[in-house]
Design a protein around this motif. Sequence first.
Motif, PDB file in Angstrom:
ATOM      1  N   CYS A   1      -1.712   3.084   6.899  1.00 23.90           N
ATOM      2  CA  CYS A   1      -2.576   3.660   5.861  1.00 23.90           C
ATOM      3  C   CYS A   1      -4.046   3.630   6.275  1.00 23.90           C
TER       4      CYS A   1
ATOM      5  N   HIS B   1      -1.141  -5.742   1.638  1.00 23.05           N
ATOM      6  CA  HIS B   1      -2.505  -6.096   2.042  1.00 23.05           C
ATOM      7  C   HIS B   1      -2.982  -7.243   1.166  1.00 23.05           C
TER       8      HIS B   1
ATOM      9  N   CYS C   1      -2.475  -1.168   9.846  1.00 22.04           N
ATOM     10  CA  CYS C   1      -1.531  -0.529   8.915  1.00 22.04           C
ATOM     11  C   CYS C   1      -1.626   0.985   9.062  1.00 22.04           C
TER      12      CYS C   1
ATOM     13  N   CYS D   1       0.860  -1.187   0.000  1.00 25.13           N
ATOM     14  CA  CYS D   1       0.000   0.000   0.000  1.00 25.13           C
ATOM     15  C   CYS D   1       0.895   1.235   0.000  1.00 25.13           C
TER      16      CYS D   1
HETATM   17 ZN    ZN Z   1      -1.656  -0.155   4.304  1.00 27.19          ZN
END
Ligand code: ZN
Length: 407
Positions: free
Chosen positions: A293, A236, A291, A229
């Motif tokens: 993100c 992922h 994560c 990502c």
């Molecule tokens: Zn991520």
Amino acid sequence: MLDFQKLKKAVVYAAGSSQFYRGRLRGFDPRELRGLDDFTRLPFSDKYDLRHAYPLGLLAAPPEEIVRVHSSSGTTGQAVIIPYTRQDVEDWATMFARCFALAGVTRADRVQITPGYGLWTAGIGFQAGCEKLGAMAVPTGPGNTEKQLQLMLDLQSTVICATASYALLLAEEVQKRGLADKINLKRGVIGSERWGELMRRRIAEQLRIELFDIYGLTEIYGPGIAIDCPSHAGMHYWDDFIYCEVIDPATGRVLPEGETGEIVVTTLRKEGAPLLRYRTHDISRLIPGQCPCGRSYPRLDRIVGRTDDMIKVKGVNIYPGQIEDILRQTPGLSSEYYIEIDYDENGKERLSMRAESAAADRAAVSRAVERTFRAKIGLRVRCECVGLGELPRSEKKTRRVFDKRAE
Ligand code: ZN
């Protein structure tokens, strides 16, 4: 979160519909599967078993439902044929489109697809995902670097899809011809090969792009089941399509999150050729926690090696990823190397290595590699550095380990 009912449904389907699993799970009633503990007692499947199912023993759907087959490369022994239903083909494209979207690809992008087309799953997977997303596919396929560069310039491709080796070859050509200011690449989606940090840095710097690792294997759809990502904190994977475990490759024991071992995949929706607890032979780990993100899809770490490229020398296990770490820590080296194992005059195992270096004093760099190798891996290696570009490059996977002990 694991939806156990989904996993159970996949087992019931495979056990009831696939000739291969009917044989494999004989005497076991999948309806009695009560929890994950029961699931982890199911036998693994492996490429070596699948070979015995050649050509269509994996088939689990009525033959008229099959719309395509792919085949794994079969570098050694019998190839494996994987049949796909319409839903399988669609699911794969859906996963792949998600991968592109996660890497920041949009409908405005022009995606140059250099992986091969044909029985192999690579090229067509990239193309289907690209089209599903709505970006423009430029399906060049592999090779013909001259034409690749011409199209990259003329069409102003913004995304390059390639193996790491081929991306490096293209990056070096772009550099050599002074094209870096004329091309318009922004992202690279790089798959099908484990590759080191140095190689990554060289490709990213020379092409001025952000790189995303994509993961997958022919037996489980193909590339596109997981991707880096924008936080680059692992890949992922799509847990609504596959279930991943990590096991100790020697004992088969399931390892807790965070521990490194072999990735084992179960397909949750695959109709043509479902797989239960399929041993990928890829070494990685499940990354615990959220994560950065913010996405909730679970993560696999980068692949550090294959159980089959693990080399055992003087009783010590070595993964290529460890060798790449050593190269990264030694100033003056490029990403390219190869290792040879043979016997010396006294019949003792001997490890030799060649690496590329831009340094003026290559002998000093060689000694530094030997020292680090000894300190980190506990083995003596003889290292010889050669100039940049002197080791062979490949358009496919670059072979780096040459075990000559059997010869
Ligand atoms: Zn991520």
